[in-house]
Design a protein around this motif. Structure first.
Motif, PDB file in Angstrom:
ATOM      1  N   SER A  45      10.323  -9.209  80.334  1.00  0.00           N
ATOM      2  CA  SER A  45      10.430  -9.097  78.881  1.00  0.00           C
ATOM      3  C   SER A  45      11.746  -8.414  78.534  1.00  0.00           C
ATOM      4  N   HIS A  46      12.405  -8.907  77.494  1.00  0.00           N
ATOM      5  CA  HIS A  46      13.709  -8.343  77.119  1.00  0.00           C
ATOM      6  C   HIS A  46      13.795  -8.096  75.618  1.00  0.00           C
ATOM      7  N   ASN A  47      14.855  -7.406  75.251  1.00  0.00           N
ATOM      8  CA  ASN A  47      15.178  -7.114  73.852  1.00  0.00           C
ATOM      9  C   ASN A  47      14.158  -6.173  73.205  1.00  0.00           C
ATOM     10  N   LEU A 130      12.099 -21.978  77.851  1.00  0.00           N
ATOM     11  CA  LEU A 130      12.121 -20.755  77.046  1.00  0.00           C
ATOM     12  C   LEU A 130      11.927 -21.050  75.565  1.00  0.00           C
ATOM     13  N   HIS A 131      11.315 -20.094  74.857  1.00  0.00           N
ATOM     14  CA  HIS A 131      11.095 -20.286  73.427  1.00  0.00           C
ATOM     15  C   HIS A 131      12.088 -19.510  72.574  1.00  0.00           C
ATOM     16  N   CYS A 132      12.751 -18.489  73.169  1.00  0.00           N
ATOM     17  CA  CYS A 132      13.504 -17.557  72.332  1.00  0.00           C
ATOM     18  C   CYS A 132      14.803 -17.108  73.001  1.00  0.00           C
ATOM     19  N   PRO A 133      15.955 -17.389  72.412  1.00  0.00           N
ATOM     20  CA  PRO A 133      17.219 -16.927  72.993  1.00  0.00           C
ATOM     21  C   PRO A 133      17.397 -15.418  72.926  1.00  0.00           C
ATOM     22  N   TYR A 134      16.735 -14.763  71.982  1.00  0.00           N
ATOM     23  CA  TYR A 134      16.834 -13.304  71.896  1.00  0.00           C
ATOM     24  C   TYR A 134      16.059 -12.636  73.033  1.00  0.00           C
ATOM     25  N   CYS A 135      14.960 -13.255  73.437  1.00  0.00           N
ATOM     26  CA  CYS A 135      14.136 -12.699  74.511  1.00  0.00           C
ATOM     27  C   CYS A 135      14.695 -13.008  75.891  1.00  0.00           C
ATOM     28  N   GLY A 137      17.805 -15.332  76.427  1.00  0.00           N
ATOM     29  CA  GLY A 137      19.096 -16.014  76.465  1.00  0.00           C
ATOM     30  C   GLY A 137      20.159 -15.328  77.291  1.00  0.00           C
ATOM     31  N   TYR A 138      20.188 -14.012  77.268  1.00  0.00           N
ATOM     32  CA  TYR A 138      21.223 -13.280  78.002  1.00  0.00           C
ATOM     33  C   TYR A 138      21.151 -13.561  79.494  1.00  0.00           C
ATOM     34  N   GLU A 139      19.931 -13.715  80.007  1.00  0.00           N
ATOM     35  CA  GLU A 139      19.736 -13.919  81.446  1.00  0.00           C
ATOM     36  C   GLU A 139      20.231 -15.293  81.909  1.00  0.00           C
ATOM     37  N   VAL A 140      20.414 -16.243  80.994  1.00  0.00           N
ATOM     38  CA  VAL A 140      20.914 -17.571  81.373  1.00  0.00           C
ATOM     39  C   VAL A 140      22.209 -17.891  80.634  1.00  0.00           C
ATOM     40  N   LYS A 141      22.925 -16.844  80.214  1.00  0.00           N
ATOM     41  CA  LYS A 141      24.199 -17.049  79.510  1.00  0.00           C
ATOM     42  C   LYS A 141      25.182 -17.794  80.406  1.00  0.00           C
ATOM     43  N   ASN A 142      25.962 -18.666  79.776  1.00  0.00           N
ATOM     44  CA  ASN A 142      27.015 -19.435  80.460  1.00  0.00           C
ATOM     45  C   ASN A 142      26.485 -20.380  81.538  1.00  0.00           C
ATOM     46  N   GLU A 143      25.182 -20.617  81.549  1.00  0.00           N
ATOM     47  CA  GLU A 143      24.590 -21.567  82.499  1.00  0.00           C
ATOM     48  C   GLU A 143      24.408 -22.933  81.826  1.00  0.00           C
ATOM     49  N   ASN A 163      26.183 -20.117  71.119  1.00  0.00           N
ATOM     50  CA  ASN A 163      26.800 -18.793  71.229  1.00  0.00           C
ATOM     51  C   ASN A 163      26.645 -18.214  72.634  1.00  0.00           C
ATOM     52  N   LEU A 164      25.639 -18.673  73.374  1.00  0.00           N
ATOM     53  CA  LEU A 164      25.331 -18.128  74.696  1.00  0.00           C
ATOM     54  C   LEU A 164      25.884 -18.967  75.838  1.00  0.00           C
ATOM     55  N   THR A 165      26.089 -20.245  75.595  1.00  0.00           N
ATOM     56  CA  THR A 165      26.643 -21.121  76.626  1.00  0.00           C
ATOM     57  C   THR A 165      27.316 -22.309  75.960  1.00  0.00           C
ATOM     58  N   LYS A 166      28.423 -22.727  76.533  1.00  0.00           N
ATOM     59  CA  LYS A 166      29.144 -23.900  76.020  1.00  0.00           C
ATOM     60  C   LYS A 166      28.813 -25.142  76.842  1.00  0.00           C
ATOM     61  N   ASP A 167      27.969 -24.977  77.860  1.00  0.00           N
ATOM     62  CA  ASP A 167      27.552 -26.104  78.701  1.00  0.00           C
ATOM     63  C   ASP A 167      26.144 -26.499  78.274  1.00  0.00           C
ATOM     64  N   LEU A 168      26.067 -27.286  77.201  1.00  0.00           N
ATOM     65  CA  LEU A 168      24.805 -27.452  76.475  1.00  0.00           C
ATOM     66  C   LEU A 168      24.467 -28.917  76.233  1.00  0.00           C
TER      67      LEU A 168
END
Length: 298
Positions: A45-47, A130-135, A137-143, A163-168
């Motif tokens: 759990s995050h954030n 995943l359902h939530c980038p706030y919960c 997203g940081y753990e899969v940033k730039n992936e 905002n979290l990854t440009k490979d989308l």
């Protein structure tokens, strides 16, 4: 004892937080919980400040231990199968045939996610789907990341995840209903729109390896965001509670439903599904319920 000041349905973050608030206010409170939170597959759990990175179970186990320290709070393991209005308040009947009564009712029962019929989806839910980038997203940033959605929801969600990854990739799971302007904007930002139908998600212990499409196309991803339908865990219409157009329990700014004496908090009331949000709502709801009881008795 089967008569209480307050019954809380749901013993996860919102319910436990409301229970602590009421326990500290010396209210005889019963928390009924089935022990099946919607995030039970989620590894971390995050954030949530002070608890960032812990497992959901670590947080809820500690919370329950702390709430159990208050003698006025009791627990009953089970699912509520029927709610009834009574002359004195409310009755909650559980799956084991027990009936409990209270002056006030707090619905902290969460929601149940309705999984699409895509092999591998349910196994990955909360882990790499995943359902939530706030919960998460940081753990899969730039992936390399996908979004399973379409239309305005998919388009707006793309802005957030971009905002979290440009490979989308945006996976519409069939012909997209996006407008030409929306498609052009995605292309300008190098977001790939894939309109093939998804056949399955190949994974290892819930971690996505690749998305396989019915056309034979494959995409390797690290994470996939998805907005999926949900339903309420209990039939709140039994006692006349109204739902919003989106399917959430309708509450006012004091977490009150349209039925006097019934309150709701947590995932069943808002699209902001996070541990921090549920905990805050529960804390506030417990205080509001206690204030109402105090005013009625004074």
């Amino acid at each position: 004892m089967k008569n209480f000041d307050v019954i809380i349905i749901g013993g996860s973050y919102a319910g436990l937080s409301a229970g602590m608030s009421l326990g500290r206010s010396l209210r005889n409170t019963l928390i009924i919980d089935s022990g099946k939170p919607c995030n039970r597959q989620t590894p971390h759990s995050h954030n949530f400040i002070t608890h960032d990175g812990k497992t959901p179970k670590e947080i809820s186990d500690l919370a329950r231990k702390q709430v159990e320290a208050y003698e006025t709070v009791k627990f009953h393991e089970g699912s509520v199968v029927k709610l009834r209005n009574t002359n004195e308040g409310f009755e909650a009947e559980t799956s084991d045939g027990e009936k409990f009564y209270a002056k006030k009712l707090v619905l902290a029962s969460g929601v149940k996610d309705i999984m699409p019929a895509i092999p591998g989806f349910a196994e990955c839910w909360g882990i790499s789907v995943l359902h939530c980038p706030y919960c998460h997203g940081y753990e899969v940033k730039n992936e390399v990341t996908g979004i399973l959605s379409d239309g305005d929801m998919g388009y707006d969600f793309s802005k957030l995840v971009y905002n979290l990854t440009k490979d989308l990739f945006l996976l519409s799971n069939g012909p997209s209903v996006l407008s030409k302007d929306q498609k052009d904007k995605l292309a300008q930002n190098n977001i790939s729109l894939v309109e093939d139908e998804v056949e399955k998600i190949e994974h290892e212990n819930g971690n996505i390896k690749k998305i396989v499409f019915k056309s034979g196309k494959e995409i390797s991803l690290k994470a996939l965001y998805a907005k999926i339908p949900f339903g309420q865990n209990i039939n709140v219409s039994d006692i006349g509670c109204e739902l919003t157009e989106q399917g959430f329990i309708k509450v006012d700014f004091m977490q009150k439903t349209n039925i006097p004496g019934v309150f709701a908090c947590g995932d069943n009331t808002t699209m902001m599904r996070s541990v921090a949000s549920a905990t805050a709502q529960g804390n506030f709801t417990g205080a509001v319920v206690n204030k109402e009881l105090s005013e009625e008795k004074f």
